[in-house]
Design a protein around this motif. Structure first.
Motif, PDB file in Angstrom:
ATOM      1  N   THR A 173      -0.998  14.592  13.081  1.00  0.00           N
ATOM      2  CA  THR A 173      -0.957  13.163  12.751  1.00  0.00           C
ATOM      3  C   THR A 173       0.224  12.462  13.405  1.00  0.00           C
ATOM      4  OG1 THR A 173       0.189  13.707  10.683  1.00  0.00           O
ATOM      5  CG2 THR A 173      -2.206  13.432  10.587  1.00  0.00           C
ATOM      6  N   SER A 174       1.309  13.204  13.665  1.00  0.00           N
ATOM      7  CA  SER A 174       2.468  12.612  14.325  1.00  0.00           C
ATOM      8  C   SER A 174       2.238  12.487  15.832  1.00  0.00           C
ATOM      9  CB  SER A 174       3.717  13.452  14.054  1.00  0.00           C
ATOM     10  OG  SER A 174       4.829  12.957  14.783  1.00  0.00           O
ATOM     11  N   GLN A 175       1.800  13.590  16.467  1.00  0.00           N
ATOM     12  CA  GLN A 175       1.633  13.579  17.922  1.00  0.00           C
ATOM     13  C   GLN A 175       0.529  12.616  18.365  1.00  0.00           C
ATOM     14  OE1 GLN A 175       1.268  17.582  19.503  1.00  0.00           O
ATOM     15  NE2 GLN A 175       2.899  18.343  18.175  1.00  0.00           N
ATOM     16  N   GLU A 176      -0.497  12.470  17.561  1.00  0.00           N
ATOM     17  CA  GLU A 176      -1.589  11.574  17.919  1.00  0.00           C
ATOM     18  C   GLU A 176      -1.363  10.157  17.380  1.00  0.00           C
ATOM     19  OE1 GLU A 176      -3.942  12.416  19.944  1.00  0.00           O
ATOM     20  OE2 GLU A 176      -3.220  14.482  20.090  1.00  0.00           O
ATOM     21  N   ARG A 177      -0.183   9.906  16.810  1.00  0.00           N
ATOM     22  CA  ARG A 177       0.198   8.585  16.294  1.00  0.00           C
ATOM     23  C   ARG A 177      -0.791   8.066  15.252  1.00  0.00           C
ATOM     24  NH1 ARG A 177       4.327   6.710  19.435  1.00  0.00           N
ATOM     25  NH2 ARG A 177       4.559   7.682  21.500  1.00  0.00           N
ATOM     26  N   LEU A 178      -1.273   8.970  14.423  1.00  0.00           N
ATOM     27  CA  LEU A 178      -2.174   8.598  13.345  1.00  0.00           C
ATOM     28  C   LEU A 178      -1.409   8.222  12.087  1.00  0.00           C
ATOM     29  CD1 LEU A 178      -4.800  11.435  13.887  1.00  0.00           C
ATOM     30  CD2 LEU A 178      -4.980   9.042  14.596  1.00  0.00           C
ATOM     31  N   LEU A 179      -0.223   8.804  11.906  1.00  0.00           N
ATOM     32  CA  LEU A 179       0.669   8.448  10.811  1.00  0.00           C
ATOM     33  C   LEU A 179       2.054   8.188  11.378  1.00  0.00           C
ATOM     34  CD1 LEU A 179      -0.291  10.919   7.918  1.00  0.00           C
ATOM     35  CD2 LEU A 179      -0.692   8.457   8.017  1.00  0.00           C
ATOM     36  N   PRO A 180       2.786   7.237  10.804  1.00  0.00           N
ATOM     37  CA  PRO A 180       4.120   6.925  11.328  1.00  0.00           C
ATOM     38  C   PRO A 180       5.135   7.999  10.960  1.00  0.00           C
ATOM     39  CG  PRO A 180       3.686   5.629   9.366  1.00  0.00           C
ATOM     40  CD  PRO A 180       2.416   6.359   9.665  1.00  0.00           C
ATOM     41  N   ASP A 181       6.167   8.129  11.770  1.00  0.00           N
ATOM     42  CA  ASP A 181       7.289   8.995  11.435  1.00  0.00           C
ATOM     43  C   ASP A 181       8.115   8.348  10.325  1.00  0.00           C
ATOM     44  OD1 ASP A 181       6.581  10.860  13.380  1.00  0.00           O
ATOM     45  OD2 ASP A 181       7.718   9.802  14.940  1.00  0.00           O
ATOM     46  N   VAL A 182       8.976   9.150   9.711  1.00  0.00           N
ATOM     47  CA  VAL A 182       9.840   8.633   8.658  1.00  0.00           C
ATOM     48  C   VAL A 182      11.287   8.677   9.118  1.00  0.00           C
ATOM     49  CG1 VAL A 182       8.254   9.330   6.820  1.00  0.00           C
ATOM     50  CG2 VAL A 182      10.044  10.908   7.569  1.00  0.00           C
ATOM     51  N   VAL A 183      12.129   7.877   8.459  1.00  0.00           N
ATOM     52  CA  VAL A 183      13.557   7.846   8.777  1.00  0.00           C
ATOM     53  C   VAL A 183      14.329   8.505   7.644  1.00  0.00           C
ATOM     54  CG1 VAL A 183      13.382   5.799  10.221  1.00  0.00           C
ATOM     55  CG2 VAL A 183      13.735   5.535   7.774  1.00  0.00           C
ATOM     56  N   MET A 184      15.432   9.135   7.972  1.00  0.00           N
ATOM     57  CA  MET A 184      16.203   9.875   6.973  1.00  0.00           C
ATOM     58  C   MET A 184      17.063   8.962   6.112  1.00  0.00           C
ATOM     59  SD  MET A 184      15.245  12.989   7.258  1.00  0.00           S
ATOM     60  CE  MET A 184      13.624  12.258   7.561  1.00  0.00           C
ATOM     61  N   GLN A 185      17.446   7.810   6.657  1.00  0.00           N
ATOM     62  CA  GLN A 185      18.275   6.886   5.905  1.00  0.00           C
ATOM     63  C   GLN A 185      17.455   5.662   5.507  1.00  0.00           C
ATOM     64  OE1 GLN A 185      21.660   5.977   8.342  1.00  0.00           O
ATOM     65  NE2 GLN A 185      22.744   7.854   7.751  1.00  0.00           N
ATOM     66  N   GLU A 186      17.758   5.147   4.345  1.00  0.00           N
ATOM     67  CA  GLU A 186      17.055   3.960   3.884  1.00  0.00           C
ATOM     68  C   GLU A 186      17.410   2.769   4.786  1.00  0.00           C
ATOM     69  OE1 GLU A 186      14.790   3.547   1.476  1.00  0.00           O
ATOM     70  OE2 GLU A 186      14.833   5.738   1.229  1.00  0.00           O
ATOM     71  N   PRO A 187      16.416   1.954   5.152  1.00  0.00           N
ATOM     72  CA  PRO A 187      16.713   0.778   5.992  1.00  0.00           C
ATOM     73  C   PRO A 187      17.631  -0.191   5.261  1.00  0.00           C
ATOM     74  CG  PRO A 187      14.468   0.681   5.133  1.00  0.00           C
ATOM     75  CD  PRO A 187      14.996   2.049   4.802  1.00  0.00           C
ATOM     76  N   ARG A 188      18.536  -0.790   6.017  1.00  0.00           N
ATOM     77  CA  ARG A 188      19.507  -1.709   5.412  1.00  0.00           C
ATOM     78  C   ARG A 188      18.859  -3.048   5.093  1.00  0.00           C
ATOM     79  NH1 ARG A 188      24.942  -1.601   8.899  1.00  0.00           N
ATOM     80  NH2 ARG A 188      25.601  -2.800   7.063  1.00  0.00           N
ATOM     81  N   HIS A 189      17.770  -3.352   5.783  1.00  0.00           N
ATOM     82  CA  HIS A 189      17.077  -4.612   5.534  1.00  0.00           C
ATOM     83  C   HIS A 189      15.595  -4.302   5.347  1.00  0.00           C
ATOM     84  CE1 HIS A 189      20.710  -6.782   6.612  1.00  0.00           C
ATOM     85  NE2 HIS A 189      20.792  -6.050   7.723  1.00  0.00           N
ATOM     86  N   PRO A 190      15.228  -3.916   4.142  1.00  0.00           N
ATOM     87  CA  PRO A 190      13.816  -3.577   3.907  1.00  0.00           C
ATOM     88  C   PRO A 190      12.934  -4.794   4.067  1.00  0.00           C
ATOM     89  CG  PRO A 190      15.008  -3.730   1.826  1.00  0.00           C
ATOM     90  CD  PRO A 190      16.040  -3.837   2.915  1.00  0.00           C
ATOM     91  N   PRO A 191      11.654  -4.569   4.411  1.00  0.00           N
ATOM     92  CA  PRO A 191      10.732  -5.696   4.575  1.00  0.00           C
ATOM     93  C   PRO A 191      10.516  -6.424   3.262  1.00  0.00           C
ATOM     94  CG  PRO A 191       9.544  -3.602   4.550  1.00  0.00           C
ATOM     95  CD  PRO A 191      11.001  -3.274   4.610  1.00  0.00           C
ATOM     96  N   ALA A 192      10.140  -7.674   3.387  1.00  0.00           N
ATOM     97  CA  ALA A 192       9.883  -8.484   2.196  1.00  0.00           C
ATOM     98  C   ALA A 192       8.737  -7.882   1.402  1.00  0.00           C
ATOM     99  CB  ALA A 192       9.558  -9.916   2.604  1.00  0.00           C
ATOM    100  N   ALA A 193       8.819  -8.053   0.096  1.00  0.00           N
ATOM    101  CA  ALA A 193       7.790  -7.481  -0.775  1.00  0.00           C
ATOM    102  C   ALA A 193       6.418  -8.017  -0.401  1.00  0.00           C
ATOM    103  CB  ALA A 193       8.101  -7.816  -2.234  1.00  0.00           C
ATOM    104  N   GLY A 194       5.475  -7.104  -0.236  1.00  0.00           N
ATOM    105  CA  GLY A 194       4.109  -7.486   0.078  1.00  0.00           C
ATOM    106  C   GLY A 194       3.879  -7.795   1.535  1.00  0.00           C
ATOM    107  N   GLY A 195       4.896  -7.706   2.373  1.00  0.00           N
ATOM    108  CA  GLY A 195       4.719  -8.073   3.775  1.00  0.00           C
ATOM    109  C   GLY A 195       4.433  -6.911   4.693  1.00  0.00           C
ATOM    110  N   ALA A 196       4.574  -5.667   4.222  1.00  0.00           N
ATOM    111  CA  ALA A 196       4.395  -4.511   5.086  1.00  0.00           C
ATOM    112  C   ALA A 196       2.918  -4.223   5.306  1.00  0.00           C
ATOM    113  CB  ALA A 196       5.070  -3.288   4.462  1.00  0.00           C
TER     114      ALA A 196
END
Length: 570
Positions: free
Chosen positions: A392-415
């Motif tokens: 799923t990663s190599q074929e870009r079927l699912l996104p990778d994850v990041v180890m650290q929480e994003p400093r500016h998370p997306p707005a609620a309901g916008g993802a």
């Protein structure tokens, strides 16, 4: 959450929507003061204006439905845009009681536009076969006469002039539900090609999970059928096709002409039994050759036991080439079209499908199906999980994850949302994938949800409740946008085929090690035939049958298997 957990969740049908001002105006009509006339007039004008503004937007949404991706705005609950679409391009006929089998006509609500359209010749032949089933099926005088003759020796002249106007194919499917479904589609195509009425052995309870497909006729074999214990028939019985063509017993095949002439004179039988198990013998597989088909036309009753998809072998038979080309101009759509004509879940199963879909998949921007089949036991394996994640990663079927929480998370309901449907006997893989996307944010900002309808832990083929869940999950896989399947799995073949989805196939691991590469995009959505013939019917000699015609090639997941592909134009 298991399927049982959503069985009780009802589907509420919303009333037709009106413009807000129009509803308020209607609520005040008859109760206003005499001097409120100008106010009412202004409100009605306002309501009319609002509706006129909204109408083009609504019409644009409806008109774009056929080409738009599955989104909350364009998918459900918009109805099919035409009766032709509801009838799947002519595959189905109107006139059935919709309430008795909701899936027959309502499945179009849960599907994008047809991945492949039926040819006019296929539609014509389906209508002809429906008439045959009505004329010859259980409950008719023709069936009663044919069944009565089955109780005595067969002494006909083999061309149908002995009064046996109807000829029959009795299918004895076995093993898992995926195997059963592939066998049913294959046997049905063979019945259409040879003009035989198709009847299903009831041992696997097909009536509990599938609706009757033929209008005005049943395809279920009556319990009073004269031949008993069908599930235990093998190629060793005297009536077997293998026995009739085997020759002198020294292992050499008898010439087709000799076998054909000998059978009416010396070996008259009540029926002919064809054993097409995936591990059947060389002599059994002569069934797929032209000369042997001419011999089989003598038999009014043909009993067939099979556990898989033998359609690719029919495409190797020169006698059927012209007809199959007319039926299926696209060679990669055979199972897809046959399944959508033949296999309609009963209301009980359809309820499982729709309730789970509406609860977990309906509102996602994109849906990914992951079907897991492990052949080395029921216990979970780390290397299988590694293979799933690598694919799923190599074929870009699912996104990778990041180890650290994003400093500016997306707005609620916008993802952007992605729903992952996982099916398999174990819940361990689902729990690990779900935890991965719960504990860490995605690098793309997408919101990934992971769902599994059931986890039976052990395969319980033949149990009605188990088979109902299995069929529900196959159909749910077919409602996704992209799909990853396990190699060698008939369950996966059915799921991708129902959805018209060309799958990413995960190769079967060896020595408990995830293979490299972990998966590969298949050449078509057609199932793989696991036990193909290795015999050239034209040359009358052994051959690599994956190289005889351009549209029959070897499978990605099984090097000796055969599958249909649509050859690239030269």
């Amino acid at each position: 959450m298991s399927l049982e957990g959503v069985v009780g969740a009802g589907i509420t049908k919303r009333p037709p929507q009106q413009c807000p001002d129009a509803r308020r105006a209607e609520a005040h009509e008859g109760t206003v003061e005499p001097d409120a006339g100008p106010w009412i007039a202004r409100k009605k004008v306002t309501a009319l204006a609002v509706c006129l503004v909204a109408l083009p937007v609504l019409m644009t949404t409806v008109s774009r439905r056929r080409d738009a991706p599955w989104t909350a705005a364009s998918f459900w609950p918009l109805a099919p845009t035409s009766t032709q679409e509801k009838l799947l391009g002519g595959l189905l006929v109107p006139g059935f009681d919709e309430g008795s089998c909701l899936s027959r006509y309502h499945s179009a609500f849960y599907r994008k536009a047809m991945a492949r359209s039926p040819s006019p010749h296929l539609v014509k032949r389906l209508r002809e076969h429906e008439a045959l089933q009505r004329r010859c099926g259980p409950g008719t005088e023709a069936y009663r006469a044919a069944a009565a003759r089955l109780g005595s020796s067969w002494h006909g002249d083999g061309d149908g002039s002995d009064g046996a106007a109807c000829r029959y194919l009795v299918l004895v499917p076995y093993r898992g539900l995926g195997n059963n479904i592939l066998a049913m589609a294959s046997a049905f195509l063979y019945a259409v090609l040879t003009g035989r009425a198709l009847l299903l052995d009831r041992t696997t309870s097909p009536g509990d999970i599938f609706c009757e497909p033929f209008p005005g006729a049943s395809w279920l074999l009556p319990r009073s059928f004269p031949v008993r214990d069908l599930q235990n028939l093998t190629g060793e019985v005297p009536e077997s096709y293998r026995y009739l063509v085997q020759g002198d017993g020294d292992g050499a095949p008898a010439p087709a002409a000799a076998a054909s002439s000998a059978v009416p004179r010396r070996r008259r039988r009540q029926y002919v039994f064809v054993d097409l198990d995936h591990s059947c013998t060389y002599h059994d597989k002569l069934f797929f050759c032209d000369d042997e088909q001419r011999f089989l036309r003598r038999a009014p009753w043909l009993l067939m036991r099979t556990d898989g998809y033998f359609v690719p072998a029919l495409f190797l038979n020169p006698a059927y080439q012209e007809e199959l080309d007319a039926l299926f101009p696209r060679k990669d759509a055979v199972f897809y079209l046959l399944a959508h004509y033949l296999l309609h879940p009963t209301n009980k199963v359809w309820g499982l499908i729709t309730r789970f879909h509406d609860a977990y998949l309906r509102n996602a921007d994109e849906r990914l199906g992951i079907q897991i089949r492990v052949f080395d036991g029921d216990a979970p394996f780390q290397h299988i999980l590694d293979q799933i994640l690598a694919c799923t990663s190599q074929e870009r079927l699912l996104p990778d994850v990041v180890m650290q929480e994003p400093r500016h998370p997306p707005a609620a309901g916008g993802a952007r949302s992605k729903a992952v449907l996982m099916t398999g006997l174990s819940s361990w893989y689902y729990e690990n994938v779900r935890w991965k996307y719960w504990q860490s944010a995605t690098a793309t900002g997408e919101a990934v949800s992971v769902h599994q309808p059931s986890h039976e832990e052990h395969q319980l083929s033949g149990y009605t409740t188990h088979d109902m869940k299995a069929l529900a999950e196959m159909y749910l896989l077919g409602m996704t946008d992209k799909i990853v399947t396990s190699g060698w799995s008939t369950f996966g073949y059915v799921g991708s085929g129902l959805g018209g989805l060309t799958p990413w196939v995960m190769f079967r691991p060896e020595n408990h090690t995830a293979p490299t590469p972990p998966c590969r995009r298949a050449r078509s959505m057609e199932p793989c035939m696991h036990g193909p013939p290795f015999y050239d019917c034209r040359a009358k000699q052994g051959a690599d049958t994956g190289k005889l015609v351009p549209h029959v090639q070897h499978c990605e997941d099984m090097s000796w298997g055969l599958k249909l592909v649509h050859p690239d134009p030269e």
